[in-house]
Scaffold this motif. Structure first.
Motif, PDB file in Angstrom:
ATOM      1  N   SER A   1       0.849  -1.191   0.000  1.00 54.31           N
ATOM      2  CA  SER A   1       0.000   0.000   0.000  1.00 54.31           C
ATOM      3  C   SER A   1       0.883   1.240   0.000  1.00 54.31           C
ATOM      4  O   SER A   1       1.978   1.235   0.566  1.00 54.31           O
ATOM      5  N   TYR A   2       0.379   2.271  -0.629  1.00 58.56           N
ATOM      6  CA  TYR A   2       1.095   3.543  -0.709  1.00 58.56           C
ATOM      7  C   TYR A   2       0.114   4.666  -0.445  1.00 58.56           C
ATOM      8  O   TYR A   2      -0.970   4.731  -1.052  1.00 58.56           O
ATOM      9  N   VAL A   3       0.465   5.531   0.496  1.00 61.81           N
ATOM     10  CA  VAL A   3      -0.387   6.653   0.870  1.00 61.81           C
ATOM     11  C   VAL A   3       0.181   7.934   0.264  1.00 61.81           C
ATOM     12  O   VAL A   3       1.381   8.221   0.396  1.00 61.81           O
ATOM     13  N   ILE A   4      -0.686   8.695  -0.403  1.00 63.38           N
ATOM     14  CA  ILE A   4      -0.314   9.999  -0.960  1.00 63.38           C
ATOM     15  C   ILE A   4      -1.027  11.058  -0.124  1.00 63.38           C
ATOM     16  O   ILE A   4      -2.194  11.383  -0.376  1.00 63.38           O
ATOM     17  N   PRO A   5      -0.373  11.578   0.905  1.00 65.47           N
ATOM     18  CA  PRO A   5      -1.061  12.487   1.836  1.00 65.47           C
ATOM     19  C   PRO A   5      -1.658  13.714   1.169  1.00 65.47           C
ATOM     20  O   PRO A   5      -2.765  14.134   1.512  1.00 65.47           O
ATOM     21  N   SER A   6      -0.930  14.309   0.227  1.00 62.34           N
ATOM     22  CA  SER A   6      -1.425  15.536  -0.402  1.00 62.34           C
ATOM     23  C   SER A   6      -2.697  15.298  -1.198  1.00 62.34           C
ATOM     24  O   SER A   6      -3.480  16.216  -1.420  1.00 62.34           O
ATOM     25  N   TRP A   7      -2.889  14.060  -1.643  1.00 59.84           N
ATOM     26  CA  TRP A   7      -4.098  13.711  -2.393  1.00 59.84           C
ATOM     27  C   TRP A   7      -5.142  13.009  -1.527  1.00 59.84           C
ATOM     28  O   TRP A   7      -6.211  12.681  -2.005  1.00 59.84           O
ATOM     29  N   GLN A   8      -4.788  12.732  -0.251  1.00 63.09           N
ATOM     30  CA  GLN A   8      -5.655  11.940   0.631  1.00 63.09           C
ATOM     31  C   GLN A   8      -6.054  10.628  -0.050  1.00 63.09           C
ATOM     32  O   GLN A   8      -7.216  10.224  -0.056  1.00 63.09           O
ATOM     33  N   THR A   9      -5.053   9.954  -0.590  1.00 60.85           N
ATOM     34  CA  THR A   9      -5.296   8.760  -1.407  1.00 60.85           C
ATOM     35  C   THR A   9      -4.436   7.600  -0.928  1.00 60.85           C
ATOM     36  O   THR A   9      -3.263   7.778  -0.579  1.00 60.85           O
ATOM     37  N   THR A  10      -5.030   6.402  -0.907  1.00 60.68           N
ATOM     38  CA  THR A  10      -4.317   5.172  -0.588  1.00 60.68           C
ATOM     39  C   THR A  10      -4.474   4.196  -1.742  1.00 60.68           C
ATOM     40  O   THR A  10      -5.594   3.913  -2.176  1.00 60.68           O
ATOM     41  N   ILE A  11      -3.342   3.696  -2.231  1.00 62.51           N
ATOM     42  CA  ILE A  11      -3.337   2.697  -3.301  1.00 62.51           C
ATOM     43  C   ILE A  11      -2.895   1.373  -2.689  1.00 62.51           C
ATOM     44  O   ILE A  11      -1.851   1.307  -2.041  1.00 62.51           O
ATOM     45  N   SER A  12      -3.677   0.308  -2.896  1.00 59.02           N
ATOM     46  CA  SER A  12      -3.400  -0.977  -2.250  1.00 59.02           C
ATOM     47  C   SER A  12      -3.538  -2.127  -3.230  1.00 59.02           C
ATOM     48  O   SER A  12      -4.343  -2.062  -4.174  1.00 59.02           O
ATOM     49  N   ALA A  13      -2.768  -3.174  -2.986  1.00 57.38           N
ATOM     50  CA  ALA A  13      -2.889  -4.415  -3.752  1.00 57.38           C
ATOM     51  C   ALA A  13      -2.647  -5.584  -2.810  1.00 57.38           C
ATOM     52  O   ALA A  13      -1.788  -5.518  -1.927  1.00 57.38           O
ATOM     53  N   TYR A  14      -3.415  -6.654  -2.989  1.00 56.97           N
ATOM     54  CA  TYR A  14      -3.331  -7.843  -2.149  1.00 56.97           C
ATOM     55  C   TYR A  14      -3.246  -9.075  -3.050  1.00 56.97           C
ATOM     56  O   TYR A  14      -4.068  -9.251  -3.947  1.00 56.97           O
ATOM     57  N   TYR A  15      -2.251  -9.930  -2.774  1.00 61.18           N
ATOM     58  CA  TYR A  15      -2.055 -11.126  -3.604  1.00 61.18           C
ATOM     59  C   TYR A  15      -1.950 -12.358  -2.707  1.00 61.18           C
ATOM     60  O   TYR A  15      -1.354 -12.310  -1.628  1.00 61.18           O
ATOM     61  N   LYS A  16      -2.518 -13.471  -3.189  1.00 61.69           N
ATOM     62  CA  LYS A  16      -2.398 -14.734  -2.468  1.00 61.69           C
ATOM     63  C   LYS A  16      -2.249 -15.880  -3.460  1.00 61.69           C
ATOM     64  O   LYS A  16      -2.964 -15.938  -4.471  1.00 61.69           O
ATOM     65  N   TYR A  17      -1.309 -16.781  -3.138  1.00 64.70           N
ATOM     66  CA  TYR A  17      -1.093 -17.986  -3.928  1.00 64.70           C
ATOM     67  C   TYR A  17      -1.401 -19.197  -3.064  1.00 64.70           C
ATOM     68  O   TYR A  17      -0.806 -19.376  -1.997  1.00 64.70           O
ATOM     69  N   ASN A  18      -2.355 -20.008  -3.503  1.00 60.46           N
ATOM     70  CA  ASN A  18      -2.659 -21.275  -2.851  1.00 60.46           C
ATOM     71  C   ASN A  18      -2.036 -22.387  -3.688  1.00 60.46           C
ATOM     72  O   ASN A  18      -2.461 -22.632  -4.821  1.00 60.46           O
TER      73      ASN A  18
END
Length: 705
Positions: free
Chosen positions: A601-618
């Motif tokens: 996840s990456y937070v861009i405070p000036s934009w009040q934005t959070t970019i997230s990605a979640y991965y799982k391998y079974n």
């Protein structure tokens, strides 16, 4: 190969520790302040916990735009979510053990379903609208939480306070189901509303409601009004409509706190038969119809909790809960030409009603180095099921199952670094012989932020209502429960090493290396019990027939710098299962699987934005399954799961927008081998995992005064 993987993970872990030793170490302040309650005498920081508690935060829930527990646990290491498109249920498997071994709690109280209390819970029925955080403890928790907490517990902690006098929130979420979407007829449509009021420093109330309308997934099916009898009528994933409502009133003054929480669930699931039949009457002429069903589920959950001090010294915590969940089935005939229903008959299919209470007393000694907790648990379950006996006769079964438990646990702080926690539970059972559970937890704090934990525990799982009393006898099929079953017993060992530090560059690192072993005796399974020569059919019933062993080696790692957060976890699990019926038995060799998860996840405070990605391998998994002549190994193909989202706040956090995608890799089904009944004809089949890639948009308006 397995040994190489273990050595590689251990080497990476050791190299990471070595690199960190060269830098100035410090414990992360936010980890120190993270408070957990699961398995604790009193709420305390996660570092002080003897148990290895993992936390899913409300931020994770927001980033995933998760509306139920299934959406969240899809990304959790060692947990496999098992959805069913044909029943609409989603259950959980941990370390290869199904949902009957994993206990789900809401504010430390087990959550009911139509078949039991706390276990085999449908994850899609658990709404996350007012959740503060989710805590997971893997391994035996029988002393703290009683029967069926064999592989672990999951505790949903709900919100009970607000820093605002008035809070109001309304949200809407639109989501595609693969490539199917329309505002009313296709896709997933979710609306929620909640409000809270802090009257003064003592009183707080909240109320909320959530509707989740899943319009089903067609895929290669043709829907409700398709008239041809080619087995393509209906839905691949059944349509489901859920309504959840919650209410809370809380009071606190000094050390005394109490709250009353109410939850209500109303769920409708529609089943449309793929078989189309034809008929003729003088009134209707030639017509076509299908025999369809609806499943109606209702749940009421009441929980009253009080905590405080007695005699200005003893800490008490008492909960009293009344819960009921019932499923009714409506059968009806649907006429395809005029689109009318007739012959509607609704019957009560399953229900469970429970009166539950648990309480503890602690802080008996003035010496802060020793603490003692005494507790009780009382459970009164009234179960009901409609069973199918011979000659298509339906018979109701009503049975009451009770247990009254007493437990004691002590936490001894031998030194500032070393803590010991032994525990013992006695369970008086109405149906079975009395049961026992015991545990021993250890924690040692080394220098430079290194934490070592170890635990031993033995526990038990009591047979479910279905395993005891179910019957399905029809058309040459014979499947029954068994009232002579005995509880399963388990023994587990766990150890973990955790290192937390901050490098001079500002990089915050948390590494955990863990291993566990679990042994289950007298495991219950459906198996061939006898062959009826008069009927010419095999007869199956639940029997204490199998032994189960599991070892797990895992690592979880978090790296955080500035606005970046990266998580990486991996586990290697080996499972041995010895199964025997009246004719043949399985091998007991270990079968292995490898799992991996990661998030960024990456937070861009000036934009009040959070970019997230979640991965799982079974990874590929194996298990023994029973055919007509032997137990054979069935292999389940590996699968990958990837979710991503962008969350942005507007107008001083009054408006929040989340856009994203689930199952980006577009997984639908995976292959499982050797699933047919005869070994000579064993072939693959498809397991439905998901309905493909979906996109969602969620808008939330918050007003805080």
């Amino acid at each position: 190969m397995k040994i190489k993987i273990i050595l590689f993970i251990a080497l990476v872990f050791c190299e990471t520790l070595s690199a960190q030793e060269k830098q100035k170490d410090s414990i992360r302040a936010n980890e120190l302040s993270e408070v957990v309650v699961t398995g604790q005498f009193e709420p305390q920081s996660i570092k002080k916990s003897v148990f290895n508690v993992r936390v899913i935060t409300s931020k994770d829930i927001q980033n995933l735009a998760a509306t139920n527990l299934s959406d969240v646990l899809n990304q959790y290491l060692n947990i496999t979510v098992r959805p069913s498109g044909t029943s609409g249920r989603s259950t959980v498997s941990l370390f290869g053990l199904d949902a009957q071994y994993f206990k789900i709690l809401v504010d430390n109280v087990p959550l009911i379903n139509e078949a039991g209390l706390g276990n085999n819970t449908d994850l899609s029925q658990i709404n996350l609208n007012d959740v503060e955080q989710i805590e997971i403890v893997e391994g035996s928790m029988g002393v703290s939480y009683g029967a069926n907490a064999v592989s672990g517990v999951l505790n949903i902690i709900t919100k009970k306070t607000s820093k605002y006098k008035w809070s109001f929130s309304v949200s809407g979420q639109e989501e595609t189901v693969k490539n199917e979407f329309a505002l009313f007829d296709q896709g997933r449509h979710i609306q929620s509303i909640k409000g809270s009021h802090t009257f003064n420093e003592n009183w707080f109330v909240s109320i909320g409601a959530n509707r989740n309308a899943f319009q089903g997934f067609l895929d290669d099916k043709k829907g409700i009004d398709y008239i041809e009898n080619d087995q393509t009528r209906g839905f691949k994933w059944l349509p489901k409509d859920q309504l959840n409502a919650t209410a809370l009133i809380a009071y606190h003054k000094g050390s005394f706190r109490f709250f009353y929480k109410f939850e209500y669930l109303d769920e409708d699931v529609d089943y449309y038969n793929s078989t189309v039949q034809s008929g003729y009457t003088a009134e209707l002429g030639s017509y076509r119809y299908a025999e369809d069903k609806r499943y109606f589920t209702n749940r009421y959950f009441h929980n009253l909790n009080a905590t405080g001090k007695m005699f200005s010294k003893l800490n008490f915590n008492v909960s009293l809960s009344h819960q009921k969940q019932q499923r009714d089935v409506e059968d009806f005939r649907y006429y395809l030409f005029n689109k009318k229903e007739e012959n509607n008959v609704t019957v009560k299919d399953q229900s469970m009603e429970a009166l539950y209470s648990t309480g503890t007393l602690s802080n008996f000694f003035s010496d802060s180095k020793v603490d003692l907790q005494l507790g009780y648990e009382a459970v009164n379950n009234q179960g009901y099921s409609l069973v199918q006996e011979a000659n298509n006769k339906l018979s109701p079964v009503r049975k009451r199952l009770e247990n009254y438990d007493f437990f004691a646990s002590s936490e001894i702080r031998a030194t500032e670094r070393f803590s010991i926690r032994p525990g013992l539970r006695f369970s008086a059972q109405s149906k079975f012989e009395n049961q026992y559970a015991s545990s021993l937890g250890l924690r040692y704090l080394f220098d430079k932020g290194v934490e070592l934990r170890g635990s031993y525990g033995n526990s038990f799982r009591t047979p479910t209502f279905e395993e005891l009393y179910s019957k399905q006898i029809f058309d040459g099929h014979f499947f029954t429960g068994n009232e002579n079953l005995i509880p399963e017993t388990s023994t587990s060992y766990e150890a973990s090493l955790k290192k937390m530090s901050t490098l001079s560059s500002g990089l915050q690192i948390s590494n955990t290396l863990a291993g566990s072993y679990l042994n289950v005796d007298d495991r219950i399974d459906m198996a061939l019990a006898r062959f009826n020569p008069d009927m010419g059919n095999p007869e199956y019933e639940y029997i204490n027939i199998s032994k189960y062993k599991m070892w797990n080696f895992s690592t979880t790692n978090q790296f955080k710098k500035d606005n970046w957060t990266f998580n990486l976890g991996a586990s290697l699990v080996g499972i041995s299962q010895k199964i025997e019926n009246q004719i043949f038995s399985s091998d007991d060799k270990f079968l292995y699987s490898f799992n991996l998860n990661s998030s960024v996840s990456y937070v861009i405070p000036s934009w009040q934005t959070t970019i997230s990605a979640y991965y799982k391998y079974n990874g590929k998994s194996q298990q023994f399954i029973e055919t007509t002549s032997a137990y054979v190994i069935s292999e389940v193909d590996p699968s990958n799961w990837l979710d991503a989202s962008i969350r942005k706040n507007f107008f001083g956090d009054k408006l929040e927008a989340t856009i994203g995608a689930r199952n980006i890799l577009n997984v639908l089904n995976i292959n499982q081998t050797n699933t047919s009944q005869g070994v000579a004809h064993a072939g693959p089949s498809q397991i439905m995992l998901a309905y493909g890639r979906s996109y969602f948009l969620k808008l939330t308006y918050n007003l805080n005064l």
